[in-house]
Write a protein that holds these residues in place. Structure first.
Motif, short mmCIF file in Angstrom:
data_model
loop_
_atom_site.label_atom_id
_atom_site.label_comp_id
_atom_site.label_asym_id
_atom_site.label_seq_id
_atom_site.Cartn_x
_atom_site.Cartn_y
_atom_site.Cartn_z
N PHE A 74 -50.35 70.31 29.72
CA PHE A 74 -51.61 69.99 30.41
C PHE A 74 -52.42 68.94 29.67
O PHE A 74 -53.05 68.09 30.29
CB PHE A 74 -52.44 71.26 30.62
CG PHE A 74 -51.93 72.09 31.76
CD1 PHE A 74 -51.70 71.50 33.00
CD2 PHE A 74 -51.65 73.43 31.60
CE1 PHE A 74 -51.22 72.25 34.05
CE2 PHE A 74 -51.16 74.19 32.65
CZ PHE A 74 -50.94 73.59 33.88
N VAL A 75 -52.41 69.02 28.36
CA VAL A 75 -53.18 68.04 27.58
C VAL A 75 -52.64 66.63 27.84
O VAL A 75 -53.39 65.71 28.18
CB VAL A 75 -53.14 68.38 26.08
CG1 VAL A 75 -53.65 67.20 25.26
CG2 VAL A 75 -53.98 69.61 25.79
N ILE A 76 -51.32 66.50 27.72
CA ILE A 76 -50.74 65.17 27.92
C ILE A 76 -50.86 64.76 29.39
O ILE A 76 -51.16 63.62 29.72
CB ILE A 76 -49.29 65.10 27.38
CG1 ILE A 76 -48.80 63.65 27.37
CG2 ILE A 76 -48.32 65.94 28.15
CD1 ILE A 76 -49.25 62.86 26.20
N ALA A 77 -50.69 65.75 30.29
CA ALA A 77 -50.76 65.44 31.72
C ALA A 77 -52.15 64.97 32.11
O ALA A 77 -52.31 64.09 32.97
CB ALA A 77 -50.36 66.66 32.55
N ALA A 78 -53.17 65.52 31.46
CA ALA A 78 -54.54 65.12 31.79
C ALA A 78 -54.72 63.63 31.51
O ALA A 78 -55.23 62.89 32.36
CB ALA A 78 -55.54 65.96 31.00
N GLY A 79 -54.30 63.22 30.32
CA GLY A 79 -54.44 61.81 29.97
C GLY A 79 -53.63 60.92 30.90
O GLY A 79 -54.12 59.92 31.44
N ALA A 113 -38.78 67.49 25.51
CA ALA A 113 -38.81 68.29 26.74
C ALA A 113 -40.25 68.57 27.14
O ALA A 113 -40.62 68.44 28.30
CB ALA A 113 -38.05 69.59 26.53
N ILE A 114 -41.07 68.90 26.13
CA ILE A 114 -42.47 69.20 26.42
C ILE A 114 -43.22 67.93 26.82
O ILE A 114 -43.95 67.89 27.82
CB ILE A 114 -43.15 69.85 25.20
CG1 ILE A 114 -42.45 71.19 24.88
CG2 ILE A 114 -44.63 70.07 25.46
CD1 ILE A 114 -42.94 71.85 23.61
N ALA A 115 -43.02 66.88 26.03
CA ALA A 115 -43.77 65.64 26.27
C ALA A 115 -43.40 65.03 27.62
O ALA A 115 -44.26 64.58 28.38
CB ALA A 115 -43.48 64.64 25.16
N LEU A 116 -42.09 65.03 27.94
CA LEU A 116 -41.68 64.44 29.20
C LEU A 116 -42.14 65.32 30.36
O LEU A 116 -42.51 64.82 31.43
CB LEU A 116 -40.17 64.23 29.24
CG LEU A 116 -39.67 63.24 28.17
CD1 LEU A 116 -38.18 63.01 28.31
CD2 LEU A 116 -40.42 61.91 28.27
N GLY A 117 -42.15 66.63 30.12
CA GLY A 117 -42.72 67.54 31.13
C GLY A 117 -44.16 67.14 31.41
O GLY A 117 -44.58 67.03 32.56
N GLY A 118 -44.89 66.89 30.33
CA GLY A 118 -46.29 66.49 30.47
C GLY A 118 -46.42 65.18 31.23
O GLY A 118 -47.27 65.01 32.09
N ALA A 119 -45.55 64.22 30.89
CA ALA A 119 -45.60 62.91 31.55
C ALA A 119 -45.32 63.05 33.04
O ALA A 119 -46.00 62.43 33.87
CB ALA A 119 -44.61 61.96 30.90
N LEU A 120 -44.31 63.85 33.37
CA LEU A 120 -43.95 64.01 34.79
C LEU A 120 -45.06 64.72 35.57
O LEU A 120 -45.45 64.27 36.64
CB LEU A 120 -42.64 64.79 34.93
CG LEU A 120 -41.39 63.99 34.61
CD1 LEU A 120 -40.16 64.87 34.68
CD2 LEU A 120 -41.25 62.81 35.58
N VAL A 121 -45.57 65.81 34.99
CA VAL A 121 -46.68 66.52 35.64
C VAL A 121 -47.87 65.56 35.79
O VAL A 121 -48.51 65.49 36.83
CB VAL A 121 -47.09 67.77 34.82
CG1 VAL A 121 -48.39 68.36 35.36
CG2 VAL A 121 -45.98 68.80 34.86
N GLY A 122 -48.11 64.80 34.71
CA GLY A 122 -49.23 63.86 34.74
C GLY A 122 -49.05 62.79 35.79
O GLY A 122 -49.98 62.45 36.52
#
Lengths: 791, 244
Positions: A28-33, A324-333
């Motif tokens: 969520f943090v990365i997705a927000a940005g 896995a986490i970071a790319l998850g964040g990027a995709l959600v974002g």
């Protein structure tokens, strides 16, 4: 290297599942940005593209050449000018609309329109009803935004006073037009859909109403991309001079376009400046969190190596883990950003009354999103993994060496003597690795800084509104005239029952010239001791406008490259159109727009039009509102009336419902980021100390007492983060305010304590929430198994 | 403590269990850690629990120590039923009556030796002077040292001091010498025996080292979650005579 579904990969999936709460928080943090970045970027190009497509489809004019009365045959001469593609002559007039539910007169722009033209310049988009009939003079097309504001439908009728004569029309259809995207009543800088009408009439009807048989009073042109604008303006003014030309101007100075471009520019600046800050903060946090996450895996790393896996295997394993986490964040974002972009796009479409919106989901942003999250996560993981793989596998086999602590120096020792043992543990943990504690506090502070900035942003808008409506303009009603009138009109207004104060104003449109720089603007002449509409500087002090010179706003002076003492050339765009040389006597910092002020009498003297007024600010007795409006309507030459309270409320509403949505989204994101960071910090601290906490429970400490050791540390970090967050908020906002200020709007860099308090509350609430989750973990701690395991 | 008081205590029971069972997991994967254990431990005794890993001794210790719950059966401490207590009551029980010593010491790394003892004394109702507790295990000179500055044996002795500082009724030691070499381990055992004889604290020690049994009043052999044999030892030896 990335062999699929090895045992380690299975471990990876299970580990991800094990830390799902934390992983979700990081996502969520990365997705927000990322989503903010994707949303703004998508929206910017979409709005640009929509504006371009809209202008092109309805052939929005490149240039306007108003005159008093020009014969139709002149059109041919105009179309022969180099670079001109097409010219049309039309009749454009002011009017006042009367509605049964509105006592105050409403200003209107009435335009001639050929319903049979195939693709006319400044065409309209018919959104409801039908086109006006070429044979009927009592039908109109009405601007949709106005119709909506008053719930008018095709088939309804409408009274319009044109040239002093009242006409009754039937609404044939509702129209959208690129000319009135921003529908501004005269004398206003705020859109008010209900108080400005545009209507289109048959040419016959217009010729009759404005007494312009066989003539036009405005030429609209389109020209080729290679046309020389300055040349065309000069030529148009020359050709139309005998017919009362008031000065041709290009699309850039067309009022709706000017405001739209300005608004989009401001949106773009916000979209350009804000998301990177959010992205920067979120990748910074991602980096911190990933580093610490990998650090908690040290023992596992040792074990994996003991099994015979190489350093590289281990490094790749953890790299996959964080990716896995970071790319998850990027995709959600990215997905969230596109979704938000569409949602916001629709809000803007309605707000600007675009007939359509070309939304562009830009896949290049997906690449950027993936790249920045992957890189920042990998960088965070790299150092943590590197320090972990240098451990020999035996480290995992031996009982752990307790981490080194010290009592600390004098002050720390003295303080710790006052504390009980659990508090001492908190203090020593923090002082043992001050760099890490500070980094965590800095992370929380960065998230808080975003909230601070968003709050300051809200404060700034409120301040602008407050200053505009409560300090600068303190009138109830502003009446504008179709042309400068004798000051007898002021007496007439004063004599209306219920009008308690009247203050004249003389405003004249001009072309400022200095150093070969030209700028289309206006000079506002104010009476001495103006009280209802004042000239104030950014410190809200009255501007001294006595004397014969002009006082310029700093922004205008900068544009014109002029200083006090210099002489400014002013080409007046009305009346006799004189060219004047006026000394610049002062420069003030203005909040809104690029104003130029003069003493009203001095301005009139320069214009050789003594005792002329172009409008008046009124204070009225609220109980006699109706009567006052009726009297004003009866005064000929009134171009419009604007009601300040309505304008104020309208502006508030616009901020809340229109572009303001953008602001709310960012506020929500700043909260998400704060909560995500605090939760992760707390969760990692929990993992690191699970064994100590279990020991405390076994020793007979209650759940709350045990939680205190952890939450006390978290709380302390959050409190340390408050001043850091405040400072960062100041810095970010100072930068933002400067970056977002434009010619028209100076964003005031004001700092109100409530912004800090608000952000502090968000951080503390986020901390409390995270703390509640962690306390739940502490309560469920498995004492028996925690005791068997080593660190 | 006088000899007569110590004797009087032996007449009472510290613990009693009836059909105590513990099952981890469900269905075919279920592990029966304890299968109907019936046991009586008189107060004041030093008891050694022996048995291979997974035989159930740790599980019994955890249940009696109030940090784990039984699946069925009952366990009593001085007539109070531990198996019927709430979380809160168990916490109070541990706080008031129980001292723990762990294989890996579990000292708070951020507190000095003395502070680790104070940590427990602060929440106890009737603690002994904490320096006395350290003195009892022979670590008074190391009172201001942090765990990282102490050897394994020293850390374990701090852990014992921490466990006894509250004047516990019972002392549980799960593999207290497991991470120590033989010589250091003997020092730790001596400290435990000292506590048991001087304070009359009922002491349960889990160990892999069968030789340790020689110092116990009572030795309980575990296998497959059941008590195989209970031996009352009439010829206790000093830990000095033990080695493994």
């Amino acid at each position: 290297m990335f062999a699929f579904a090895s045992i380690l990969d299975r471990k990876l999936l299970r580990d991800l599942w094990r830390i799902k709460g934390q992983a979700a928080a990081i996502v969520f943090v990365i997705a927000a940005g990322i989503s903010l970045f994707v949303m703004s970027h998508g929206m910017m190009i979409s709005l640009d593209e929509t504006m371009r497509a809209y202008y092109e489809r309805y052939r929005f004019a490149d240039m306007y050449a108003p005159a008093k009365r020009a014969p139709d045959y002149i059109i041919e001469e105009l179309s022969a000018l180099a670079g001109v593609n097409d010219v049309e002559g039309r009749i454009s007039g002011g009017g006042l609309v009367t509605l049964p539910d509105e006592s105050a007169p409403i200003s209107a722009r009435v335009l001639s329109f050929d319903p049979e033209a195939v693709s006319p310049i400044n065409g309209v988009h018919l959104s409801e009803g039908r086109m006006i009939s070429p044979t009927r003079n009592d039908e109109i097309l009405l601007l949709k935004s106005f119709a909506d504001a008053h719930e008018l439908k095709p088939g309804d009728s409408l009274s319009v006073t044109m040239n002093g004569v009242r006409h009754k029309f039937t609404i044939a259809g509702l129209a959208l037009s690129p000319e009135f995207i921003y529908a501004l009543p005269p004398g206003e800088f705020v859109v008010d859909n209900g108080r400005f009408a545009a209507l289109w009439l048959n040419e016959d009807a217009m010729e009759a109403a404005y007494d312009l048989d066989g003539a036009f009073n405005e030429a609209v042109l389109t020209f080729s991309p290679y046309a020389n604008e300055d040349f065309l303006i000069t030529e148009l003014d020359r050709i139309l001079a005998p017919y009362g030309a008031t000065g041709a101007y290009s699309r850039a100075d067309q009022i709706s376009n000017k405001f739209l471009v300005e608004e989009l520019a401001q949106l773009k600046t916000m979209g350009r400046v804000m998301p990177p800050i959010f992205v920067a903060v979120s990748i910074f946090l991602l980096n911190i969190v990933v580093t610490r996450l990998v650090q908690t895996e040290r023992e596992q790393i040792g074990l994996i190596k003991a099994f015979g896996y190489s350093n590289r295997d281990v490094a790749v394993h953890y790299l996959k883990f964080v990716l896995a986490i970071a790319l998850g964040g990027a995709l959600v974002g990215w997905g969230g950003g596109v979704w938000l972009g569409r949602m916001i796009g629709e809000i803007y479409r309605l707000y600007f009354h675009f007939p359509f919106l070309v939304f562009i989901a830009d896949f290049s942003t997906l690449g950027i999103a993936l790249a920045i999250s992957a890189l920042s996560a990998a960088a965070g993981a790299f150092f943590a993994v590197r320090s972990a793989v240098v451990l020999t596998p035996a480290v995992a086999m031996r009982p752990p060496a307790p981490p080194k602590f010290a009592s600390g120096n004098g002050v720390l020792k003295a303080v710790s003597r006052l504390l009980d043992q659990p508090s001492r543990m908190i203090l020593r943990r923090l002082s043992r690795e001050p760099a890490r504690a500070l980094l965590t506090a800095f992370g929380i502070g960065a998230a808080m800084g975003l909230s601070v900035m968003m709050r300051f942003n809200v404060n700034a808008t409120d301040y602008m509104l407050d200053v505009s409506f409560n300090v600068i303009d303190r009138s109830d009603v502003f009446v504008s005239f179709v042309e400068p009138l004798s000051d007898k009109t002021i007496l007439e207004l004063e004599s209306i029952d219920g009008v308690t104060l009247v203050e004249p104003v003389r405003s004249t449109p001009v072309m400022f010239k200095h150093d070969r720089i030209e700028y289309l603007g206006s000079i506002t002449g104010l009476p001495e001791d103006a009280a209802l509409n004042r000239a104030v500087d950014s410190d809200l002090q009255d501007v001294d406008i006595t004397g014969n010179g002009v006082v310029l706003s700093e922004q205008l002076a900068e544009i014109l490259n002029i200083a006090p003492g210099d002489t400014l050339t002013v080409e007046v765009r009305e009346g006799r159109r004189p060219t004047l040389d006026i000394p610049v006597t002062g420069i003030v910092e203005a909040l809104i727009g690029t104003p130029a002020y003069m003493d009203m009498d001095a301005l009139n003297r320069q214009l050789k039009e003594p005792n002329r007024v172009s409008g008046a600010y009124l204070k009225i007795d609220p109980r006699m509102r109706q009567a006052v409006y009726n009297e004003i309507k009866a005064i000929p030459k009134v171009a419009g009336v604007s009601l300040r309270r309505e304008a104020y409320e309208n502006f508030q509403k616009m901020i809340d419902e229109g572009p303001g949505v953008f602001r709310y989204i960012m506020t929500v994101f700043s909260i998400v980021i704060a909560a995500g960071v605090v939760y992760n910090s707390a969760r990692i601290a929990y993992i690191e100390r699970e064994r100590d906490l279990a020991s405390l429970r076994v020793l007979g400490f209650t759940k709350i007492e045990t939680g205190y050791v952890l939450l006390g540390e978290l709380g302390t970090l959050a409190i340390i983060a408050l001043p850091i967050g405040s400072a960062l908020g100041y810095l970010i906002w100072s930068y933002m305010a400067t970056a977002m200020s434009t010619d028209l709007y100076q964003i005031p860099v004001i700092y109100k304590e409530d912004g800090l308090g608000y952000a502090a509350i968000i951080v503390l609430l986020a901390t409390a929430f995270a703390g509640a989750f962690i306390q739940r973990d502490v309560s469920k701690i498995d004492m028996a198994s925690a005791l068997k395991t080593r660190d | 403590m006088s000899e007569s008081v110590a004797k009087a205590k032996t007449a009472e029971l510290a613990f009693r269990t009836s059909d105590l069972s513990k099952v981890y997991g469900e269905g075919p994967a279920a592990v029966h850690a304890l299968r109907g254990v019936n046991l009586e431990i008189p107060a004041g005794e030093l008891v050694v629990l022996l048995g291979p890993s997974g035989s159930g001794k740790s599980t019994l210790l955890n249940i009696l120590g109030g940090i784990d719950r039984a699946s069925s059966g009952r366990a009593f401490f001085q007539g109070d039923e531990l198996t019927a207590m709430t979380d809160r009551q168990l916490t109070a029980y541990r706080r008031r009556h129980v001292g723990f010593v762990f294989q890996f010491y579990n000292l708070m790394p951020s507190l000095t030796a003395l502070e680790n003892v104070d940590l427990v004394a602060e929440i106890a109702t009737d603690p002994m002077p904490t320096m006395d507790a350290l003195d009892l295990v022979g670590l008074k000179p190391r009172a201001t040292h942090f765990p990282s500055e102490l050897s394994g044996g020293e850390q374990q002795r701090v852990a014992i001091a921490r466990a006894i500082a509250k004047n516990p009724t019972v002392l549980f030691c799960d593999e207290p010498t497991g991470a120590l070499d033989s010589k250091t381990g003997v020092g730790v055992l001596k400290a435990l025996q000292e506590v048991n004889t001087r304070l009359g604290t009922t002491t349960l020690i889990i160990t892999h080292a069968a030789a340790t049994a020689a110092m116990a009043d009572r030795v309980i052999h575990f296998a497959d979650g059941q008590i195989r044999e209970v031996i009352e030892n009439d010829h206790k030896v000093s830990p000095d005579e033990i080695s493994w």
